[in-house]
Motif scaffolding. Structure first.
Motif, PDB file in Angstrom:
ATOM      1  N   LEU A 169       0.819  -1.212   0.000  1.00 53.54           N
ATOM      2  CA  LEU A 169       0.000   0.000   0.000  1.00 53.54           C
ATOM      3  C   LEU A 169       0.854   1.265   0.000  1.00 53.54           C
ATOM      4  CD1 LEU A 169      -2.887  -0.998   2.453  1.00 53.54           C
ATOM      5  CD2 LEU A 169      -3.094  -0.529   0.021  1.00 53.54           C
ATOM      6  N   GLU A 170       2.094   1.123  -0.466  1.00 49.88           N
ATOM      7  CA  GLU A 170       3.005   2.264  -0.569  1.00 49.88           C
ATOM      8  C   GLU A 170       3.459   2.441  -2.005  1.00 49.88           C
ATOM      9  OE1 GLU A 170       6.354   2.172   2.037  1.00 49.88           O
ATOM     10  OE2 GLU A 170       5.166   1.562   3.797  1.00 49.88           O
ATOM     11  N   ILE A 171       3.520   3.687  -2.459  1.00 49.85           N
ATOM     12  CA  ILE A 171       4.094   3.960  -3.777  1.00 49.85           C
ATOM     13  C   ILE A 171       5.606   3.786  -3.662  1.00 49.85           C
ATOM     14  CG2 ILE A 171       4.474   5.730  -5.548  1.00 49.85           C
ATOM     15  CD1 ILE A 171       1.723   6.848  -4.865  1.00 49.85           C
ATOM     16  N   PRO A 172       6.233   3.037  -4.561  1.00 48.74           N
ATOM     17  CA  PRO A 172       7.681   2.816  -4.482  1.00 48.74           C
ATOM     18  C   PRO A 172       8.466   4.119  -4.376  1.00 48.74           C
ATOM     19  CG  PRO A 172       6.699   1.451  -6.194  1.00 48.74           C
ATOM     20  CD  PRO A 172       5.624   2.376  -5.720  1.00 48.74           C
ATOM     21  N   TYR A 173       9.545   4.073  -3.631  1.00 49.42           N
ATOM     22  CA  TYR A 173      10.442   5.224  -3.424  1.00 49.42           C
ATOM     23  C   TYR A 173       9.728   6.389  -2.738  1.00 49.42           C
ATOM     24  CZ  TYR A 173      13.648   2.657  -6.438  1.00 49.42           C
ATOM     25  OH  TYR A 173      14.448   1.695  -6.959  1.00 49.42           O
ATOM     26  N   GLY A 174       8.755   6.063  -1.890  1.00 50.02           N
ATOM     27  CA  GLY A 174       8.074   7.100  -1.116  1.00 50.02           C
ATOM     28  C   GLY A 174       9.018   7.830  -0.179  1.00 50.02           C
ATOM     29  N   GLU A 175      10.185   7.208   0.074  1.00 49.79           N
ATOM     30  CA  GLU A 175      11.178   7.844   0.942  1.00 49.79           C
ATOM     31  C   GLU A 175      11.897   9.005   0.255  1.00 49.79           C
ATOM     32  OE1 GLU A 175      13.121   4.222  -1.036  1.00 49.79           O
ATOM     33  OE2 GLU A 175      11.189   4.748  -0.153  1.00 49.79           O
ATOM     34  N   CYS A 176      11.745   9.113  -1.074  1.00 49.26           N
ATOM     35  CA  CYS A 176      12.388  10.197  -1.833  1.00 49.26           C
ATOM     36  C   CYS A 176      11.426  11.381  -1.955  1.00 49.26           C
ATOM     37  CB  CYS A 176      12.794   9.717  -3.224  1.00 49.26           C
ATOM     38  SG  CYS A 176      13.976   8.344  -3.204  1.00 49.26           S
ATOM     39  N   ASP A 177      11.945  12.585  -1.751  1.00 49.69           N
ATOM     40  CA  ASP A 177      11.066  13.763  -1.808  1.00 49.69           C
ATOM     41  C   ASP A 177      11.151  14.523  -3.124  1.00 49.69           C
ATOM     42  OD1 ASP A 177      13.524  14.944  -1.511  1.00 49.69           O
ATOM     43  OD2 ASP A 177      13.157  15.723   0.513  1.00 49.69           O
ATOM     44  N   ASN A 178      11.936  14.003  -4.079  1.00 49.77           N
ATOM     45  CA  ASN A 178      11.933  14.625  -5.409  1.00 49.77           C
ATOM     46  C   ASN A 178      12.377  13.618  -6.474  1.00 49.77           C
ATOM     47  OD1 ASN A 178      14.914  14.773  -5.749  1.00 49.77           O
ATOM     48  ND2 ASN A 178      14.792  16.281  -4.091  1.00 49.77           N
ATOM     49  N   ILE A 179      12.116  13.980  -7.722  1.00 52.33           N
ATOM     50  CA  ILE A 179      12.377  13.076  -8.837  1.00 52.33           C
ATOM     51  C   ILE A 179      13.870  12.780  -8.995  1.00 52.33           C
ATOM     52  CG2 ILE A 179      12.247  12.861 -11.362  1.00 52.33           C
ATOM     53  CD1 ILE A 179       9.590  14.373 -11.228  1.00 52.33           C
ATOM     54  N   ALA A 180      14.699  13.775  -8.715  1.00 54.65           N
ATOM     55  CA  ALA A 180      16.155  13.594  -8.860  1.00 54.65           C
ATOM     56  C   ALA A 180      16.665  12.479  -7.953  1.00 54.65           C
ATOM     57  CB  ALA A 180      16.880  14.897  -8.545  1.00 54.65           C
ATOM     58  N   LYS A 181      16.128  12.400  -6.741  1.00 56.29           N
ATOM     59  CA  LYS A 181      16.546  11.355  -5.800  1.00 56.29           C
ATOM     60  C   LYS A 181      16.064   9.974  -6.267  1.00 56.29           C
ATOM     61  CE  LYS A 181      16.871  14.324  -1.703  1.00 56.29           C
ATOM     62  NZ  LYS A 181      16.301  14.650  -0.375  1.00 56.29           N
ATOM     63  N   ILE A 182      14.862   9.959  -6.830  1.00 60.75           N
ATOM     64  CA  ILE A 182      14.341   8.691  -7.369  1.00 60.75           C
ATOM     65  C   ILE A 182      15.236   8.222  -8.519  1.00 60.75           C
ATOM     66  CG2 ILE A 182      12.408   7.586  -8.577  1.00 60.75           C
ATOM     67  CD1 ILE A 182      10.551   9.584  -7.123  1.00 60.75           C
ATOM     68  N   TYR A 183      15.531   9.145  -9.417  1.00 66.76           N
ATOM     69  CA  TYR A 183      16.388   8.840 -10.576  1.00 66.76           C
ATOM     70  C   TYR A 183      17.735   8.267 -10.121  1.00 66.76           C
ATOM     71  CZ  TYR A 183      19.708   9.779 -14.357  1.00 66.76           C
ATOM     72  OH  TYR A 183      20.699   9.671 -15.299  1.00 66.76           O
ATOM     73  N   LYS A 184      18.324   8.890  -9.113  1.00 64.09           N
ATOM     74  CA  LYS A 184      19.636   8.447  -8.623  1.00 64.09           C
ATOM     75  C   LYS A 184      19.566   7.030  -8.074  1.00 64.09           C
ATOM     76  CE  LYS A 184      23.498   9.881  -5.690  1.00 64.09           C
ATOM     77  NZ  LYS A 184      24.001  10.909  -4.723  1.00 64.09           N
ATOM     78  N   LYS A 185      18.513   6.739  -7.302  1.00 68.35           N
ATOM     79  CA  LYS A 185      18.375   5.398  -6.724  1.00 68.35           C
ATOM     80  C   LYS A 185      18.100   4.352  -7.797  1.00 68.35           C
ATOM     81  CE  LYS A 185      17.275   6.255  -1.913  1.00 68.35           C
ATOM     82  NZ  LYS A 185      16.519   5.750  -0.744  1.00 68.35           N
ATOM     83  N   VAL A 186      17.195   4.684  -8.714  1.00 66.62           N
ATOM     84  CA  VAL A 186      16.821   3.729  -9.765  1.00 66.62           C
ATOM     85  C   VAL A 186      18.024   3.388 -10.645  1.00 66.62           C
ATOM     86  CG1 VAL A 186      15.430   3.391 -11.855  1.00 66.62           C
ATOM     87  CG2 VAL A 186      14.390   4.369  -9.804  1.00 66.62           C
ATOM     88  N   THR A 187      18.731   4.403 -11.093  1.00 66.83           N
ATOM     89  CA  THR A 187      19.869   4.173 -11.995  1.00 66.83           C
ATOM     90  C   THR A 187      21.059   3.540 -11.272  1.00 66.83           C
ATOM     91  OG1 THR A 187      20.562   6.481 -11.664  1.00 66.83           O
ATOM     92  CG2 THR A 187      19.251   5.989 -13.623  1.00 66.83           C
TER      93      THR A 187
END
Length: 300
Positions: A225-243
């Motif tokens: 029931l959580e959107i993935p990478y909810g711990e990130c507060d911006n797209i740049a942080k998501i991008y860094k983790k994903v890549t």
């Protein structure tokens, strides 16, 4: 005989269309079902079949400086009209409104909204039910990926999967950003929802396997029931983790090792990622009866 006041009241009960399509078949109501960055979806009515439908309107002004993209979007949506599968939202009609500079398409409407809303509304759902939903999403992806030509959804997430709750039936929708690819099954433009985008999508060289990654993230959201990478507060942080290959924190909340291993398979590197057809044969789905799914006659 009804009195004049009764007749007036009866006429007032009729809901008026605010717009009618060029064929005069579909009428749009003022009720908004959903909206996004470039698209709004309204409740509408198919006068020929006597059923409610969804009127999707895409603002082409976003692509005002890219006529090639506009034409490609239009041609791809037209091609999607030929897709016929019970786990894909049916596209009935498409046209371009030159005056409003919009692309409009009529799709079937599901009674219970999208899967994200539905899952949050119904928190007490068995693992078997979650597997049935996942199985149906995969059946839809298998159809898209084995279609000739191959279709890549590119923006699969729980808000783009829709539910008929009385049947326990789920369907993939929002195919407006889908890519039609040739025999090499590769696409190059960057589109999608960051939390659900596979790392190779950012590199602008990918295949239909990006949908399998997104599917894994959908399963993760359904489970936690959580959107993935909810711990990130911006797209740049998501991008860094994903890549960098860093998994979302929500994955650690899955205690069942078999379930977690299934999600991990979907999130593997592109060459190691199984196809939709292969995943449908995974032991994860052993308790899902394919015949029941074919009839869509189970209730949750």
């Amino acid at each position: 005989m009804p009195s004049e006041s009764e007749e007036d009241q009866s006429e007032g009960d009729h809901e008026s269309f605010v717009e009618i399509d060029p064929t005069q078949r579909y009428g749009r109501y003022d009720e908004l079902l959903g909206s996004g960055a470039v698209k709004k979806v309204y409740r509408a009515f198919d006068q020929e079949e006597g059923i409610e439908v969804a009127w999707n309107r895409v603002k082409l002004s976003k692509f005002i400086n890219d006529s090639t993209m506009t034409e490609r979007l239009y041609s791809e949506v037209r091609l999607l009209k030929s897709l016929k599968n019970k786990n894909i939202i049916a596209l009935h009609n498409v046209w371009r409104d030159e005056e409003r500079n919009t692309l409009n398409f009529m799709t079937e409407v599901c009674t219970s909204g999208n899967l994200r809303e539905y899952r949050r509304k119904h928190k007490n759902v068995s693992m078997k039910a979650l597997k049935k939903w996942s199985f149906q999403i995969l059946k839809g992806l298998e159809y898209l990926h084995t279609h000739e030509p191959c279709v890549i959804h590119r923006d699969l997430n729980c808000s783009n999967v829709f539910v008929n709750g009385n049947l326990g039936q789920v369907k993939i929708g929002d195919l407006g950003l889908a890519a039609i690819v040739g025999k090499n099954h590769s696409a190059h433009s960057v589109l999608g929802t960051p939390e659900f985008m596979a790392p190779e999508l950012y590199e602008e060289d990918y295949t239909e396997m990006v949908d399998i990654y997104s599917f894994g993230m959908c399963v993760l959201e359904m489970l936690t029931l959580e959107i993935p990478y909810g711990e990130c507060d911006n797209i740049a942080k998501i991008y860094k983790k994903v890549t960098s290959g860093v998994r979302p924190q929500a994955l650690s909340k899955i205690k069942d090792l078999e379930v977690r291993a299934f999600v991990e398979r979907c999130l593997a590197q592109p060459r190691a990622r199984p196809s939709a057809t292969e995943l449908l044969k995974d032991p994860f789905f052993d308790e899902v009866d394919d015949e029941d799914d074919d009839e869509n006659n189970y209730y949750l």
